[in-house]
Design an enzyme around this catalytic site. Sequence first.
Site, short mmCIF file in Angstrom:
data_model
loop_
_atom_site.label_atom_id
_atom_site.label_comp_id
_atom_site.label_asym_id
_atom_site.label_seq_id
_atom_site.Cartn_x
_atom_site.Cartn_y
_atom_site.Cartn_z
N ASP A 233 0.88 -1.15 0.00
CA ASP A 233 0.00 0.00 0.00
C ASP A 233 0.92 1.22 0.00
O ASP A 233 2.10 1.11 0.37
CB ASP A 233 -0.89 -0.02 1.24
N ASP B 156 -0.06 5.07 0.78
CA ASP B 156 -0.30 6.05 1.84
C ASP B 156 -0.26 5.39 3.21
O ASP B 156 -0.99 4.43 3.47
CB ASP B 156 -1.64 6.75 1.63
#
Length: 308
Positions: A27, A29
């Site tokens: 991922d 952020d």
Amino acid sequence: MLTINIDETDEKISRKLVDSIDAILFDIDGVLLMNHQIIPGSIEFVDKLRKLGKKLAFVTNNAINSPQKILKFLEPFNAQLEEIYNPTSSFIDLLKKNGFNKDIFAIASDGAIEVMRNAGLNVIDYESIQQERLTDVLSVRELSLKGLDRGKNVGIVYVDTNFNTCYGSLQVGQVLLNRIEKVQFFAACPDDTGSIGDNLFLTGPKYNIDALERWSNRKASVIGKPEKALGNIIQSKLKISDSQRILMIGDSIASDMAFAVNSGFKSCLVLSGIFTKGQWDDWKEPENLKPNYIATSLGAIYEKIQDV
């Protein structure tokens, strides 16, 4: 599930983890970046994995930015465009594969709509239907009729992140879902929240998706985490037959850890983003979403594998 805390392990266990995986999905952020600032240790960790010959993928539910713009954010990580997966690009791939040739009504960011149009898709947005403010029930009725007329060739209602979503766009969406025969319902980024720093949180697009599902009595087909469909796409492109040879690293339980579980991947939760140590210590999430591994950050993992 017994979760291994990488911060507290020795190098032997860390080496075993590295040897057990062929690909790592990140991922973005809260894992690599926070408000576009690099999280300490993340560059070193990614560089180390590349040197070890691991396959990498950057998997985000952020459809506000195009894959090309995301690539610019990831330049310090030497990311390649083909390593980036976001809902818009996955949605376009799906439609091209299925030969879709109708219109799309999109409640989405300007960036996502631009990417879809550049890919040759005919996208209708709310602004192309209505410019005037809605003032009463009569104006809502007129909008609904205009939406039906403008959307008579719509084959998909698509909902994604749009920070300027208004009542009118949701009204048009539900009318099309209820009145246009055989229209499909797709959604991306079903996140309910996200960290924006300084202990502030984003109201996610999940609430718009939920509203349209209730009003139309339809269930959206999700293109993005945590759905297995995206996991299948990534696993196929990585050409890895054993899903347990893939590790998903993220900061969200509902999005990243659920994605790993649904896809059959190993999972690692980092506490550098939305999910905090306090929440981990007072675990209230479903037991089946507990990760295989946990670490304070990618930097903490790097410290354990830098000599591998």
